[in-house]
Design an enzyme around this catalytic site. Sequence first.
Site, PDB file in Angstrom:
ATOM      1  N   GLU A  56      -8.153   0.900  83.170  1.00  0.00           N
ATOM      2  CA  GLU A  56      -9.485   0.375  82.811  1.00  0.00           C
ATOM      3  C   GLU A  56     -10.449   1.532  83.027  1.00  0.00           C
ATOM      4  OE1 GLU A  56     -10.345  -2.895  81.934  1.00  0.00           O
ATOM      5  OE2 GLU A  56      -8.218  -3.345  81.804  1.00  0.00           O
TER       6      GLU A  56
ATOM      7  N   CYS B 208     -19.157   0.030  83.930  1.00  0.00           N
ATOM      8  CA  CYS B 208     -18.345   0.638  82.866  1.00  0.00           C
ATOM      9  C   CYS B 208     -18.838   0.200  81.496  1.00  0.00           C
ATOM     10  CB  CYS B 208     -16.874   0.306  83.051  1.00  0.00           C
ATOM     11  SG  CYS B 208     -16.559  -1.447  83.272  1.00  0.00           S
TER      12      CYS B 208
END
Length: 469
Positions: free
Chosen positions: A241, A275
């Site tokens: 990720e 993110c």
Amino acid sequence: MTHYALLIDGQLHATEHADEVLDPATEQTVGYAARASHAQVDAAVDAAQRAFAGWAADPQARRTALALAASVLRENTQPLAELISREQGRPLRFTLGEVAGAAATFDHYAGFEAPAPEVLRDDEQRQVRLERRPLGVVAAITPWNVPIILLVLKLAPALHAGNTLVAKPSEHTPLSTLLLGQLLKDVFPAGVLNIVAGDGAVGEHLSHHPLVRHITFTGSVATGKRLYAGASHDLKRVTLELGGNDAALVLADADVPAIAEALFWGAFWNSGQVCFAIKRLYVHRSLFEPLVAALVARAQHTRLGSGLDPQTELGPLTNRQQLERVKALVADARDQGAVVHTGGAQPDRPGYFFAPTIISGVGAGVALVDEEQFGPVLPVIAFDDVEDAIRQANASPFGLGASVWTQDIDQGAAIVRRLDAGLAWVNQHLDVHPGAPKGGYKWSGLGYEGGARGYDAFSDLQVINIARH
Ligand code: NAD
């Protein structure tokens, strides 16, 4: 000053070396994190391997332990959230939400039934079944921006599926994860959950250990690529990720006063250290001036401060390196002709604060636009033709999230489907549905976390053929 210990084989371990962790709002010491030696990392992996067979054999015991983990977290929400705020910087109301989300994740998996084995064939000659088997020892390596929920999103499904785990938090925010280990010490059988701390070298040693069968990693693209290469030598499974450089497209029919607040928080929540925050804002030229004015006004009345101050809206950057990176990106953008509408500087106070910054006059080819800034600085770029905006949004090696803002929802949905992003929104950004898988396209990741696809990553399939004769 509190020292936080490692968790190895059900015991808390102090270490020869400990790393000081600073409060980014004050630069004062929060506590000391035990730094794992390579021998301690090996001991944690060995303990996880020894615990694996017993843990894998008893799904009911796993669900019971996960339910207990949820209640232990709920009982300790306040101290855990305060520690996150102190080492990471985010306002307490959000870190309370982070711990509540972690408890809810444990609860979800406590009540979750793994998919039943599939019978592919069953007749007089043969039975063919498709079953899941846990992988063994999982290494979970996490970043500093949202330390507890990002770990629990890995931990809860990995343990539910029958694996054991060794976690390695970021060296910038290790204390909350070490406290989590202390709280959960007696919740899981010895060796099922282990926590080691230290820098990237500790993470690298863990990720190269031959008994680790799966690495689940959240962090930067650079480290993700390195881990992927390292995992190839014995074909470990990996879930990555990674970073993002999300574009938001504001179409000509958007209602600026109605969306400005949501756009602001889509970019600036957690001081931009998300993110899938908005990191590039493409705006139809007809709305450029009013939207920049609205964002500037919002930025200028944002209250910066310590996460523990209830008035605070934005905390500092979490560490000095990140502050220096953000400053360097802004300086470079200025050198290339950027207009800084507001912010652009470190306020005159202790801590790693940077004023929320709105910039225009830069585009592709400038690092602030091409790279992930991961800080409170938003470049705003005008477009005339939506096809050109789509092209610019997709001209990136990242592919984590993207959003389209318009009063025409059908058109928004049609455009967002053309953007290269695993997470796609219309008239919002950042909201993540709890049961949905999360994964990035291109350099933003490999595999999925959450949902059925995420759960699948923690098992291998076995096809069992039984001849009846
Ligand atoms: P990072 O890659 O520097 O560090 C992440 C973790 O990896 C840390 O625990 C670090 O100690 C460890 N590490 C460093 N080098 C290693 C190595 N060679 N081998 C093994 N482990 C190693 O990332 P960061 O700066 O802590 O986090 C910020 C990044 O994380 C941003 O790019 C952000 O977008 C990304 N992120 C992604 C998601 C997502 O869900 N896609 C979520 C949060 C953060």
